[in-house]
Enzyme design. Structure first.
Site, PDB file in Angstrom:
ATOM      1  NE  ARG A  18      51.738  17.588  55.438  1.00 42.43           N
ATOM      2  CZ  ARG A  18      52.078  16.445  54.894  1.00 42.43           C
ATOM      3  NH1 ARG A  18      53.285  16.299  54.377  1.00 42.43           N
ATOM      4  NH2 ARG A  18      51.243  15.444  54.859  1.00 42.43           N
ATOM      5  CB  ALA A  39      62.454   5.569  58.300  1.00 43.09           C
ATOM      6  CG  HIS A  58      58.338  11.148  53.901  1.00 38.19           C
ATOM      7  ND1 HIS A  58      59.363  11.895  54.416  1.00 38.19           N
ATOM      8  CD2 HIS A  58      57.195  11.774  54.265  1.00 38.19           C
ATOM      9  CE1 HIS A  58      58.861  12.939  55.069  1.00 38.19           C
ATOM     10  NE2 HIS A  58      57.549  12.886  54.993  1.00 38.19           N
TER      11      HIS A  58
END
Length: 198
Positions: A18, A39, A58
């Site tokens: 984060r 990914a 995302h």
């Protein structure tokens, strides 16, 4: 031995959870329409709504022209790319590699991770397109209390150092701020030979 900057088109973006590192990585490729987003994490899972929300968030943030490739063959994706590549992230990639190798034999799992790490570095050094690689810094706290936790911390730390050691650019993202480490000295992979005074 591979030298610092050998992966001349690679930027490594690292930092804690984060911190803003994924957003920063995406910003580095802003303006490119033909990005392949690799990914490496598991796909959305209806039994884990929180993870599914993360995946959806995302996806929603990425430009519509970017192509998403869900794979653990990161080296293969980089070699096949004809445009910029964003890999997000090495932590979930490492987890998937150990999942495939099996958490019951951590020595074999570490060997598998290191083989794939070498393939990854080779592909980064051969790349002729911009590659941005996102990773996590997980070793800034206590040493994990389980063998599997220690394996994850140790192998991700080694992997980050390996990629950071060849990347042309390294950015550390902490508390929403970016620190450019690209000009910082690289720690040698092997200890320097020491001589004894006669």
């Amino acid at each position: 031995m591979t030298h610092p900057g050998a992966a001349s088109t690679t930027t490594l973006v690292t930092g804690p959870v984060r911190s803003g590192k994924s957003r920063h990585a995406e910003d580095l490729l802003e303006g490119h329409e033909d990005v392949t987003y690799v990914a490496t994490g598991r796909t959305a899972d209806p039994t884990d709504p929180e993870w599914s929300r993360r995946v959806a968030h995302h996806r929603a943030r990425r430009p519509g022209t970017w192509r998403t490739l869900e794979t653990t063959d990161v080296a293969g994706a980089i070699r096949a790319a004809t445009g910029p590549v964003l890999v997000d992230c090495l932590g979930t990639w490492l987890t998937a590699l150990v999942d495939d190798a099996g958490w019951d034999d951590l020595v074999a799992a570490a060997d598998a991770v290191r083989r794939e790490a070498d393939r990854l570095v080779e592909s980064l050094c051969a790349a002729r397109v911009p590659v941005v690689v996102v990773t996590n810094e997980v070793g800034w706290s206590l040493v994990a209390t389980t063998a599997s936790g220690r394996l994850f911390q140790d192998e991700l730390g080694r992997l980050n150092a390996l990629v950071g050691g060849v990347a042309a650019q390294v950015h550390l993202v902490v508390a929403g701020r970016v620190v450019d480490l690209s000009g910082a000295p690289v720690v040698p992979r092997e200890p320097r030979p020491r001589t004894l005074d006669a």
